[in-house]
Design an enzyme around this catalytic site. Structure first.
Site, mmCIF file in Angstrom:
data_model
loop_
_atom_site.group_PDB
_atom_site.id
_atom_site.type_symbol
_atom_site.label_atom_id
_atom_site.label_comp_id
_atom_site.label_asym_id
_atom_site.label_seq_id
_atom_site.Cartn_x
_atom_site.Cartn_y
_atom_site.Cartn_z
ATOM 1 N N VAL A 178 54.082 8.505 51.330
ATOM 2 C CA VAL A 178 54.705 8.327 49.850
ATOM 3 C C VAL A 178 55.690 8.365 49.623
ATOM 4 C CG1 VAL A 178 54.959 8.563 47.398
ATOM 5 C CG2 VAL A 178 52.358 8.195 49.289
ATOM 6 N N CYS A 185 46.927 4.434 42.676
ATOM 7 C CA CYS A 185 46.896 2.546 43.521
ATOM 8 C C CYS A 185 46.126 2.195 43.003
ATOM 9 C CB CYS A 185 47.249 2.945 44.700
ATOM 10 S SG CYS A 185 45.721 3.905 45.820
#
EC number: 1.2.1.103
Length: 348
Positions: free
Chosen positions: A12, A149
């Site tokens: 990320v 997500c």
């Protein structure tokens, strides 16, 4: 604008940096990592070679305050609580990519994470980072918490149906498929055990359920419970949510498409998929890799009064770093598409 990334060595953090190095309004001034202090960034994130000569620094709040107008925190869950508080108290704008400030209720952290949040008085200082739902609040925020997500991918498909009282809110089932990058960059299962799988994990009580329930309950004005079951599949990036709902209003297909168009017609990063021909009749994460789009479609099962809302995204983009950059753009008054004008990669 000067930005820093705390926790820049993982998937990320690396994806956030990939977007930042191409952003027209941003200068990256500091990146931190506990285990890579002094190393060149490109040695840990090889895709960034030639784009930056930064080296990793230790976490130092005074230096971050001096060097940065805004900081992204991309550290493991449970680690961000103290970092975010320290930066918030110094007046820095923060975009947190962990789960530590997503939920606004202490009891919810007890339920979904099994731990007592050390700074519950800061939970309501955070804005849940979905511009399609909270754009005006994000514009004024100092702290934005990016969604999980699977949570953002699912809730974007469900939100219009909840807001317009189309579905029975007591019976919502989310079936999610997610690629291996969703598990992070740490050492994990050997390739021989991971390749080719369709593997359920946390089929009950997955923690992203708490975010979906929080946001949909806020839209509905009442408590909503969601059943969610994720599965790991043999792709690197991508999420597909098959959201099973049951209609409480009689609506034709064209009326439902009109509803989705009215909700998302002006949104830059939501695409409605309704082609009758070709390969792409329904949302498919294969056609979203590397982009910040969330694609939404649906099908009707009239025999069972069932509306299947389908949504797909790249878990590292709309599900993480892409949402972070989109939130930064909204917070700072930039064009919402700055740094995010990428078509999906295909084939992959």
């Amino acid at each position: 604008m000067k930005v820093g990334v705390v926790g820049a060595s993982g998937y990320v953090g690396g994806e956030t940096l990939r977007l930042l190095v191409n952003h027209p309004n941003v200068e990256i001034t500091m990146v931190t990592s506990r285990q890579h202090v002094g190393e060149y960034l490109h040695r840990v994130q090889p895709s960034l070679k030639g784009f930056t000569d930064l080296t990793f620094s230790e976490l130092d709040y005074d230096k971050l305050t001096d060097k940065c107008d805004l900081v992204f925190t991309a550290v493991p869950h449970g680690t961000a609580t103290e970092i975010v508080k320290a930066l918030y108290d110094r007046g820095i704008k923060i975009i947190d990519l962990s789960a530590d400030y997503r939920l606004h209720d202490q009891d919810a952290y007890d339920k979904w994470y099994g731990w007592e949040h050390p700074h519950p008085d800061y939970l309501n200082k955070s804005v849940f980072g979905v511009p399609e739902l909270h754009r005006e609040e994000i514009k004024k925020a100092q702290l934005v918490s990016c969604p999980g997500c699977m949570a953002v991918t699912s809730m974007l498909a469900l939100a219009p149906l909840i807001r317009n009282n189309i579905i029975d809110t007591d019976h919502i089932v989310v079936d999610s498929k997610i690629g291996s990058s969703g598990a992070g960059s740490g050492s994990g299962t050997a390739h021989a055990m991971r390749a080719g799988v369709i593997r359920p994990y946390k089929p009950a009580k997955h923690r992203h359920t708490g975010e979906i329930e929080q946001e949909l309950s806020e839209i509905a004005g009442k408590k909503i419970h969601v059943s969610m079951s994720p599965h790991a599949v043999d792709v690197v990036r991508g999420i597909l949510c098959t959201n099973h709902t049951f209609m409480q209003k009689d609506m034709e297909e064209k009326e439902l498409w009109k509803l989705y168009r009215q909700t998302y017609g002006e949104e830059k990063f939501v695409r409605l998929i309704r082609d009758k021909k070709g390969l792409y009749k329904f949302p498919d994460p294969k056609f979203l890799v590397g982009s910040n789009f969330c694609d939404i479609g649906f099908d009707l099962d009239e025999d069972n009064n069932r509306l299947i809302a389908l949504s797909a995204s790249d878990n590292l983009m709309k599900g993480a770093a892409g949402s972070a950059i989109q939130n930064m753009n909204v917070m700072c008054g930039f064009d919402e598409m700055d740094g995010l004008r990428y078509t999906p990669l295909t084939p992959v």
